[in-house]
Design an enzyme around this catalytic site. Structure first.
Site, PDB file in Angstrom:
ATOM      1  N   HIS A 376      35.321  47.421  33.303  1.00 58.44           N
ATOM      2  CA  HIS A 376      34.732  47.025  32.026  1.00 58.44           C
ATOM      3  C   HIS A 376      35.348  45.725  31.507  1.00 58.44           C
ATOM      4  CE1 HIS A 376      38.099  48.239  29.318  1.00 58.44           C
ATOM      5  NE2 HIS A 376      38.298  49.223  30.181  1.00 58.44           N
ATOM      6  N   CYS A 395      41.374  52.736  33.528  1.00 61.32           N
ATOM      7  CA  CYS A 395      40.207  51.937  33.890  1.00 61.32           C
ATOM      8  C   CYS A 395      40.647  50.537  34.326  1.00 61.32           C
ATOM      9  CB  CYS A 395      39.247  51.837  32.716  1.00 61.32           C
ATOM     10  SG  CYS A 395      38.323  53.360  32.390  1.00 61.32           S
TER      11      CYS A 395
END
Length: 487
Positions: A376, A395
């Site tokens: 992301h 992440c």
């Protein structure tokens, strides 16, 4: 985002499977009576129906080997350390018969799918090597007298693996010669130069020692200042045995990968915090990333990216909300733009709406995995200029997400060149990719550079030492089983 301890229980692979459901169309009854089925039922007169066909056929027999073939395989079995299957070669007795076959089959499986059994993996080592039965290949190689060719085909067919294998030989030679001395901030230039030359074959007496220090710093992923600072000293003073362990661990991880990787793929080196995009099996773009902190390990895994979420909201995971957000108080959270929503169970959850301040930035690259991690964007750009980029909750944050998205939508006339325009619309929408892109999150802490010199990164999760220990223990068990077997 991953919220699992990196040392949580080993061996529990999470497998999700959806069974297809086939609807059966109803048909009209036949015009004539259906023929009677002839069933093989047990006879009432005492006769017994024949047993069903063997669902587990016996293993393929291994042909008898010539003395020359037995000698070749015995010599091959002594070379386990050259493939990173043990830290040193072990003295073994000559084997023959079933004992030799058993040892060869075990070595073949270890080279093809790893020395460590997947039951002994950590949960976050979510790569799973494919099953492999070496018996047919061994039988065919003995019959055709092509054992060297069969042996050569067992190891991973990657330049990365071969570079590590050559590096392993070099570092074992350094170890066997006594290793290297420790340096201090007071070490003179001649001592530093001699130490650097043990790993750097390009060093020359004419160049400034600061230039050689810079090359070492680049190999270690450090800021190339040319100064012998504390982090550089720490990297230079890592014991050669630990460098060998790191090489062994990385060779093992190569063995977990499929023998042919998808030509179009995204690879993330978790330890180096770098993402590389491949097209036609060639690296075409790299960018810095931010990966999981030591307390929030990014898992190793393989999956596929099928869509991108533009302007994604962030559904804050319960663990992060409890640890980092709820202590701020409801009023502060609301003032900072968070929303507090009711859950079906009667509890509450925190959501950060899409926007320029969203923790997910403007783009989120989804892929199936049991850890809820993804790639992301991020509004926090400062970390990308740092050499220490292991700071996420698990992440992978991207330095150039728009460029990555544009590469993924190439070939779609409605999407190509339109990613920024979609972002500017401000609304949340999911964009399907024209073709899925494989994604691999990998943990490379040792790799050979283009000139063959070994590069190392820190082992932030402690996986190298743990895996090297598991490799050694598994090899010792295999050797003990071989010694205990009878010809």
């Amino acid at each position: 985002m991953v919220h699992l301890s990196p040392l949580r229980q080993a061996g529990q692979a999470v497998l999700l499977s959806l069974a297809p459901v086939t609807a059966l169309a109803q048909t009209p009854p036949p015009a004539e009576p259906a023929p009677q089925l002839q069933l093989d039922l047990p006879s009432t007169t005492g006769e017994v129906a024949p047993p069903p066909a063997n669902l587990n056929p016996p293993p393929i027999p291994i042909p008898a080997m010539s003395p020359a073939q037995q000698g070749y395989l015995n010599d091959w079995l002594k070379q386990g350390a050259q493939q990173g299957l043990s830290s040193r070669n072990r003295a073994t007795r000559a084997l023959s018969g079933d004992a030799l076959v058993s040892a060869v089959l075990d070595r073949a499986r270890a080279l093809t799918r790893g020395r460590v059994d997947t039951a002994d993996f950590l949960e976050v080592w979510a790569l799973r090597p494919a099953a492999f039965d070496p018996r047919p290949g061994l039988a065919a190689a003995i019959t055709a007298d092509r054992l060297p060719q069969w042996v050569a085909g067992l190891t991973p067919p990657y330049a990365g693996y071969e570079g590590l294998r050559k590096g392993l030989v070099a570092y074992e030679q350094i170890r066997d010669a006594g290793g290297w001395p420790s340096l201090t901030a007071q070490s003179d230039a001649a001592t530093v130069r001699r130490r650097l030359a043990m790993e750097d074959k390009e060093i020359s007496a004419a160049e400034p020692v600061s230039a050689a220090i810079q090359r070492a710093q680049r190999r270690y992923g450090l800021n190339p200042t040319g100064q012998l600072d504390a982090r550089t000293l720490a990297s230079l003073n890592v014991q050669v045995a630990d460098r060998i362990g790191a090489i062994m661990a990385n060779m093992e991880r190569w063995r977990w990968l499929p023998r042919q990787l998808p030509e179009n793929r995204v690879q993330v080196n978790i330890a180096a915090a770098v993402l590389t995009m491949f097209e036609g099996d060639q690296p075409v773009k790299s960018m810095r990333a931010v990966t999981g902190s030591p307390s929030n390990a990014t898992p190793m895994l393989a999956s596929s990216i099928r869509s991108i979420v533009v302007n994604p909201p962030w559904n804050v995971p319960t663990s992060i909300a409890k640890r980092e957000l709820w202590p701020k108080g409801r009023g502060t959270l609301i003032a900072q733009g968070y929303k507090i929503l009711k859950t079906p169970e009667g509890g509450e959850r925190i959501v950060q709406p899409a926007g320029p301040n969203s923790a997910l930035g403007r783009l989120k690259f989804d892929f199936d995995n049991p850890f809820a991690v993804y790639l992301h964007d991020t509004p926090a750009r400062g970390k990308f200029s740092s050499y220490d980029r292991l700071a996420s909750h698990g992440c992978v944050r991207l330095e150039k997400p728009v460029a990555l998205a544009e590469m993924m939508v190439q070939g779609d006339p409605e999407l190509e060149g339109q990613i920024q325009a979609l972002i500017d619309q401000g609304k949340t929408q999911r964009v399907s990719l024209p073709r899925e892109v494989a994604v691999y999150l990998l943990y490379w802490t040792a790799f050979a550079g283009s000139n063959g010199a070994m590069n190392f990164r820190e082992d932030p999760y402690g996986w190298d030492k743990l895996l090297a220990q598991k490799i050694e223990a598994s090899s010792e068990r295999a050797a003990a089983a071989t010694l205990a077997s009878k010809d």
